[in-house]
Design a protein around this motif. Sequence first.
Motif, PDB file in Angstrom:
ATOM      1  N   GLU A 219       7.252  28.259 -12.893  1.00 43.57           N
ATOM      2  CA  GLU A 219       6.777  28.356 -13.984  1.00 43.57           C
ATOM      3  C   GLU A 219       7.377  28.350 -15.486  1.00 43.57           C
ATOM      4  OE1 GLU A 219       5.298  32.715 -14.422  1.00 43.57           O
ATOM      5  OE2 GLU A 219       3.335  31.866 -13.780  1.00 43.57           O
ATOM      6  N   ASN A 220       8.598  28.960 -15.331  1.00 48.44           N
ATOM      7  CA  ASN A 220       9.681  28.594 -16.315  1.00 48.44           C
ATOM      8  C   ASN A 220      10.468  27.602 -16.152  1.00 48.44           C
ATOM      9  OD1 ASN A 220      11.578  28.924 -18.391  1.00 48.44           O
ATOM     10  ND2 ASN A 220      11.513  30.980 -18.215  1.00 48.44           N
ATOM     11  N   LEU A 221      10.263  26.355 -16.794  1.00 46.13           N
ATOM     12  CA  LEU A 221      10.960  24.977 -16.140  1.00 46.13           C
ATOM     13  C   LEU A 221      12.525  25.039 -16.671  1.00 46.13           C
ATOM     14  CD1 LEU A 221       8.379  22.261 -17.283  1.00 46.13           C
ATOM     15  CD2 LEU A 221       9.366  22.934 -14.862  1.00 46.13           C
ATOM     16  N   SER A 222      12.805  25.782 -17.757  1.00 44.41           N
ATOM     17  CA  SER A 222      14.193  25.854 -17.811  1.00 44.41           C
ATOM     18  C   SER A 222      15.131  26.352 -16.937  1.00 44.41           C
ATOM     19  CB  SER A 222      14.520  26.396 -19.421  1.00 44.41           C
ATOM     20  OG  SER A 222      13.948  27.827 -19.606  1.00 44.41           O
ATOM     21  N   THR A 223      14.286  27.824 -16.632  1.00 46.78           N
ATOM     22  CA  THR A 223      15.046  28.581 -15.608  1.00 46.78           C
ATOM     23  C   THR A 223      15.078  27.655 -14.338  1.00 46.78           C
ATOM     24  OG1 THR A 223      14.044  30.361 -16.617  1.00 46.78           O
ATOM     25  CG2 THR A 223      14.816  30.854 -14.579  1.00 46.78           C
ATOM     26  N   PHE A 224      13.960  26.990 -13.929  1.00 51.32           N
ATOM     27  CA  PHE A 224      13.828  26.593 -12.644  1.00 51.32           C
ATOM     28  C   PHE A 224      15.003  25.490 -12.618  1.00 51.32           C
ATOM     29  CE2 PHE A 224      12.086  22.913  -9.959  1.00 51.32           C
ATOM     30  CZ  PHE A 224      12.044  23.493  -8.948  1.00 51.32           C
ATOM     31  N   SER A 225      15.158  24.637 -13.575  1.00 51.53           N
ATOM     32  CA  SER A 225      16.148  23.305 -13.520  1.00 51.53           C
ATOM     33  C   SER A 225      17.620  24.046 -13.214  1.00 51.53           C
ATOM     34  CB  SER A 225      15.968  22.582 -14.819  1.00 51.53           C
ATOM     35  OG  SER A 225      15.915  23.285 -15.961  1.00 51.53           O
ATOM     36  N   ARG A 226      17.701  25.372 -14.276  1.00 51.44           N
ATOM     37  CA  ARG A 226      18.993  26.115 -13.824  1.00 51.44           C
ATOM     38  C   ARG A 226      19.137  26.313 -12.687  1.00 51.44           C
ATOM     39  NH1 ARG A 226      18.259  27.949 -19.086  1.00 51.44           N
ATOM     40  NH2 ARG A 226      17.588  29.951 -18.336  1.00 51.44           N
TER      41      ARG A 226
ATOM     42  N   PRO B 102      14.280  14.229 -12.392  1.00 50.63           N
ATOM     43  CA  PRO B 102      15.547  13.805 -13.299  1.00 50.63           C
ATOM     44  C   PRO B 102      16.895  14.955 -12.815  1.00 50.63           C
ATOM     45  CG  PRO B 102      13.884  15.230 -14.227  1.00 50.63           C
ATOM     46  CD  PRO B 102      13.467  14.829 -13.420  1.00 50.63           C
ATOM     47  N   LEU B 103      16.625  15.921 -11.912  1.00 45.00           N
ATOM     48  CA  LEU B 103      17.655  16.555 -11.745  1.00 45.00           C
ATOM     49  C   LEU B 103      18.296  16.329 -10.595  1.00 45.00           C
ATOM     50  CD1 LEU B 103      15.755  20.166 -12.208  1.00 45.00           C
ATOM     51  CD2 LEU B 103      17.316  19.083 -13.797  1.00 45.00           C
ATOM     52  N   TRP B 104      17.892  15.347  -9.633  1.00 48.63           N
ATOM     53  CA  TRP B 104      18.496  15.012  -8.553  1.00 48.63           C
ATOM     54  C   TRP B 104      19.952  14.743  -8.426  1.00 48.63           C
ATOM     55  CZ3 TRP B 104      16.512  17.125  -4.531  1.00 48.63           C
ATOM     56  CH2 TRP B 104      15.083  16.871  -4.095  1.00 48.63           C
ATOM     57  N   ASN B 105      20.235  13.971  -9.421  1.00 47.61           N
ATOM     58  CA  ASN B 105      21.839  13.510  -9.635  1.00 47.61           C
ATOM     59  C   ASN B 105      22.578  14.668  -9.820  1.00 47.61           C
ATOM     60  OD1 ASN B 105      22.712  10.807  -9.200  1.00 47.61           O
ATOM     61  ND2 ASN B 105      21.178  10.103 -10.654  1.00 47.61           N
ATOM     62  N   ILE B 106      22.181  15.557 -10.664  1.00 47.27           N
ATOM     63  CA  ILE B 106      23.292  16.794 -11.377  1.00 47.27           C
ATOM     64  C   ILE B 106      23.056  17.934 -10.291  1.00 47.27           C
ATOM     65  CG2 ILE B 106      21.259  18.103 -12.436  1.00 47.27           C
ATOM     66  CD1 ILE B 106      24.565  17.396 -14.048  1.00 47.27           C
ATOM     67  N   MET B 107      21.991  17.741  -9.200  1.00 42.78           N
ATOM     68  CA  MET B 107      21.844  18.786  -8.218  1.00 42.78           C
ATOM     69  C   MET B 107      23.077  18.641  -7.402  1.00 42.78           C
ATOM     70  SD  MET B 107      18.417  19.606  -6.423  1.00 42.78           S
ATOM     71  CE  MET B 107      17.213  18.803  -7.402  1.00 42.78           C
ATOM     72  N   PHE B 108      23.531  17.432  -6.893  1.00 37.06           N
ATOM     73  CA  PHE B 108      24.737  17.483  -6.115  1.00 37.06           C
ATOM     74  C   PHE B 108      25.953  17.952  -6.819  1.00 37.06           C
ATOM     75  CE2 PHE B 108      22.012  13.841  -4.856  1.00 37.06           C
ATOM     76  CZ  PHE B 108      22.123  14.112  -3.588  1.00 37.06           C
ATOM     77  N   PRO B 109      26.584  19.083  -6.041  1.00 38.21           N
ATOM     78  CA  PRO B 109      27.842  19.685  -6.639  1.00 38.21           C
ATOM     79  C   PRO B 109      28.815  18.581  -6.707  1.00 38.21           C
ATOM     80  CG  PRO B 109      27.033  20.690  -4.826  1.00 38.21           C
ATOM     81  CD  PRO B 109      26.100  19.657  -4.908  1.00 38.21           C
ATOM     82  N   SER B 110      29.163  17.331  -5.987  1.00 38.49           N
ATOM     83  CA  SER B 110      30.194  16.453  -6.214  1.00 38.49           C
ATOM     84  C   SER B 110      29.874  15.821  -7.509  1.00 38.49           C
ATOM     85  CB  SER B 110      30.085  15.622  -4.978  1.00 38.49           C
ATOM     86  OG  SER B 110      28.807  14.870  -4.996  1.00 38.49           O
ATOM     87  N   THR B 111      28.683  15.645  -7.884  1.00 34.04           N
ATOM     88  CA  THR B 111      28.453  14.886  -9.244  1.00 34.04           C
ATOM     89  C   THR B 111      28.991  15.848 -10.555  1.00 34.04           C
ATOM     90  OG1 THR B 111      26.380  14.193  -8.413  1.00 34.04           O
ATOM     91  CG2 THR B 111      26.730  13.894 -10.755  1.00 34.04           C
ATOM     92  N   ARG B 112      28.883  17.008 -10.386  1.00 35.39           N
ATOM     93  CA  ARG B 112      29.310  17.982 -11.318  1.00 35.39           C
ATOM     94  C   ARG B 112      30.927  18.003 -11.239  1.00 35.39           C
ATOM     95  NH1 ARG B 112      24.766  21.247  -9.436  1.00 35.39           N
ATOM     96  NH2 ARG B 112      26.139  22.759  -8.421  1.00 35.39           N
ATOM     97  N   ILE B 113      31.231  18.329 -10.003  1.00 30.86           N
ATOM     98  CA  ILE B 113      32.701  18.300  -9.789  1.00 30.86           C
ATOM     99  C   ILE B 113      33.688  17.150 -10.284  1.00 30.86           C
ATOM    100  CG2 ILE B 113      34.728  18.893  -8.176  1.00 30.86           C
ATOM    101  CD1 ILE B 113      32.462  20.598  -6.802  1.00 30.86           C
ATOM    102  N   LEU B 114      33.122  15.920  -9.792  1.00 31.72           N
ATOM    103  CA  LEU B 114      33.736  14.997 -10.045  1.00 31.72           C
ATOM    104  C   LEU B 114      33.804  14.233 -11.335  1.00 31.72           C
ATOM    105  CD1 LEU B 114      32.890  12.604  -6.696  1.00 31.72           C
ATOM    106  CD2 LEU B 114      34.810  13.784  -7.182  1.00 31.72           C
ATOM    107  N   ALA B 115      32.966  14.710 -12.291  1.00 27.57           N
ATOM    108  CA  ALA B 115      32.814  14.484 -13.529  1.00 27.57           C
ATOM    109  C   ALA B 115      34.190  14.644 -14.320  1.00 27.57           C
ATOM    110  CB  ALA B 115      31.681  15.201 -14.186  1.00 27.57           C
ATOM    111  N   ALA B 116      34.829  15.479 -13.865  1.00 27.75           N
ATOM    112  CA  ALA B 116      36.193  15.822 -14.275  1.00 27.75           C
ATOM    113  C   ALA B 116      37.359  14.938 -13.981  1.00 27.75           C
ATOM    114  CB  ALA B 116      36.560  17.419 -13.853  1.00 27.75           C
ATOM    115  N   PHE B 117      36.997  14.084 -13.183  1.00 31.15           N
ATOM    116  CA  PHE B 117      37.881  13.036 -12.448  1.00 31.15           C
ATOM    117  C   PHE B 117      37.665  11.783 -13.037  1.00 31.15           C
ATOM    118  CE2 PHE B 117      38.059  16.690  -9.528  1.00 31.15           C
ATOM    119  CZ  PHE B 117      39.402  16.791  -9.547  1.00 31.15           C
TER     120      PHE B 117
END
Lengths: 94, 864
Positions: free
Chosen positions: B692-699, B755-770
């Motif tokens: 219902e609340n898309l911004s919340t859902f994506s978070r 559009p969220l699939w990529n960011i959904m992977f924790p590895s994507t978020r973590i590896l961004a720092a490397f």
Amino acid sequence: MQVSGEIQEPFDLIRLSLSERVMVKLRGDRQLSGVLHAYDGHMNMILSDVEETVMIVDPVPEGVKPSIRVAKRQIEMLYVRGDGVILVSPPQRE
Amino acid sequence: MSFFGFETSVPRDDKDSKQAYAEEDIAVYTWGDASYDALGSALEETGDDLNDETFGGGPVGKDFDFSGATNAALTNQPNVQPSKPYQSDLAPKTQQNTSSTNDLWKNVDPSSAFSKQVPTEHITNPVHQTSAAQRTAPSVFAQINPSVNPQADYNITNLSSATAALSLDGHNEARPRTMAEIEAEMHAALREQQQQQLISQQRERERMQIEQQLLMQQQQRMMEEEQLRMEMEKRRLYEQQALQDPLWAIRQAMMQENGMSVQGPSDLRPSLSANVSPMTQNRHPMSQIPHQPHPPHNHGAGNQQALVNELLLHHQRQQMLEQQGHPRPNYDISIESQDAMAADARRRMQEAEMMEARHRRRMAKIQSMARYNDIMTQSDKDFITRVQVAQLVTSDPYADDFYAQVYASIRQQRIASENQVLKGAPRQGGQRGPHRRENAIQRMQAHVERIVSHMKSREQSKEASSHNPGLQNVLGKTSGRSYKAAPRQLLQVATASPDSRAHHPVKEHDSVKSLDSHVHHGDLPPPFSPTEGLMIIERLFNNILEIEQLRRNKPLAEDEARMSTWKQSLDELLDTIWQGLRVVGPLYETNPHPFIALIAPMKGKRFIGRLGRDLTDEQKLMTLGVIVNRIEQLDVIRGAAILDSVEDSPARRMFERQAGAFQENVINQGLHLSPSARTLKTYTALIELMIENLSTFSRVVITRPGLTLLEHFFAEASLLKHGLQGPEGEHIAAPAEDVAKWSNLYDRVFEHLLPLWNIMFPSTRILAAFPPNSLEAVQVSVVTDGFDLHVWRFLAGFALEGTLEQHSRLVTQLRAKVMGTLRMAQALEEGKAKARKIRNVDLFLNALGLSSTQILEATPQIPI
């Protein structure tokens, strides 16, 4: 909110912290942080997932500022004898 | 001077009085006086010169020739030595003397139990009298023997008139007797006593024989045993005697022959039980081998074995005859049955001996324990009982002794069921009474109950008296307890009761309320402080314990009145819990929502899991609604950022546990819907609420707990879409409109997630720092692969539901992720890490009908 009915004695406050993380200050410059599982009237306690912090003051010659080291160690499960307990508190709010 | 308080002064005219005494021919001793004649110092103290004067130097008499006397007594018996007429003449006389002096002696002795019996026996039974004398004869001290050397004896008589008088005429009491005589009398009397005892026992036994004929069948067995025991007692005495005196056996046999004639119906003896009580008689171990060889022809009481045989046979016969209705048996003993009975008797004796040994062991044990008897005074015991009772008494037995209570209830149930079984079956005769141990426990329980009730009544009476404080103790203090008996309590531990809130020692801290997350989470105030939340949970736990207790005490279904009140109280408690959970209420007045705040601590999550079955589906759905609606406030969503790190820390471990507990206890257990409520419609509605609340859902969805929750709903929905298995195995298809609604929803979710699939992977978020493709990144990715697993899994499940067109869009979207993962897998050596990477990717690719091997074979070196 009337909640004071549950609290009649000091131990009731500790009871609230069962299966919660608590900070325990011990004699001998020690501190524990762990999940409280059990306690008794002597304040003997069972803690799990404990981090023990020991303050070590190295002996130094007169006049020199004493250096304080902090040693830490992790203990999975710990029985704390009550006679060493100074205080028990919920963990500090970050 | 009076030293001890009596007159010590010598009379004045002592000279006269002394003379007066002298005239009276009484020895007057005046030691210490001036007229002391020093006669004492003139005594001959050293030599033995005057021994003759002291002890006499004349011819020595035969008074003390006891062995000679014994021989003489033996030879007195006419059948042994009939050739000496004068001896046989003398013998009765001396016997007469002994008997009569015995009588006299016995009459003098008040302690002798036989003092009254003996004379009558002597009078009524002259034969026995003789036998008694003969009995005493072989004893060395039995009598003075005048027969061996009568001349010498008479010499003594001449010398000492007293001795002579006694030996000739024992009736003359006025004359003094010799020591030997007195001794002999005493010994004879002792023997007499022993013999009397034996005779009486024998008589008892014989009387028993007569009595037994009249006894009932059940009693016979008892009597037999009694008889047997008596036999043994007798036997023991017999053996003892025999050991002391080898000739005793012969005498005994002779005596018994005589004694047989004594018995008669006029016998007035104490009853058997008084005589042969096993406890009162001093017992000794008995040898199993018969000590005394008895001639087989001896049918008298001397042959105990034969007697026992006879007895047992008699019982058998009697039993038989009684069964046949015959009045009375007569005595005919066949030899075969005698042998059989002998074996039986031996067996019985052995049994009796075993019993005896056991009894002795027990007595020895009791005796050894008896050392500590009476060490504690009654007040000591009372004190200990008080301490024990104080431990037992509690205001809340259920909470204080939970496990014992549960155990007791289980035990009660078991006993009840056992009793029912027993009631069902007819009662057999073999039922024994309660065991000794149980008896003791019951006694103890009764004792404690008594003490407790007494204490309670005392408390009550004290309270009752305190209602009228003005009149208390006006008639004097009635309370027995002093202040010493009840020392001041060091710590006043009040029991929790709802009405005692007025004097609570802990104050609420309003400051705590405002301090918390107020600042962080917008303008809304928190519902309560963390402490208050914990208190509410405690209260809820108490409620659920009450419910469990109530369930244990469920009344029987027939008892309708109690059943309805029971149901009512159960409903009330459930309602209390439901209210306590604070699910219903304004959704947006506090941050977090009260329910969300309650399940924040581990205890809260566990409580929902425990509550599970007690919530209705409606309540569960409402609760799920609140969770989904305020999902961003959940602690496991709010703190999920800690998972975006490869570092291990206590906080992270704690969060992992919390997330696990949320999924397991809250979603899977506590809020698990019953099959009737699990419809496609339900889950469609929940997912709809979620997006219902898309911004919340994506978070939310990029956090692991959020995605797990979505996956849970999604998995349920996709299962239900394909229909249900009915109770009989038939297929129940989901309603068409629901399925349509679900497809519609799926498309919406697909669009939202794409559009969220990529960011959904924790590895994507973590590896961004490397730096990309660095060795470090590859190493870290080995760790993050574990985090990615749940995303790959959800992706696979989600893709399965999609159309071909949706599949291609998914592949386009995730191409970079798939290729990147496979490339890193190629960089790794063969091993677990590489296999895991490939497995992860395959989860997704297999769902689309593809495989990683196709890609890896096509492009051995995946370009960057």
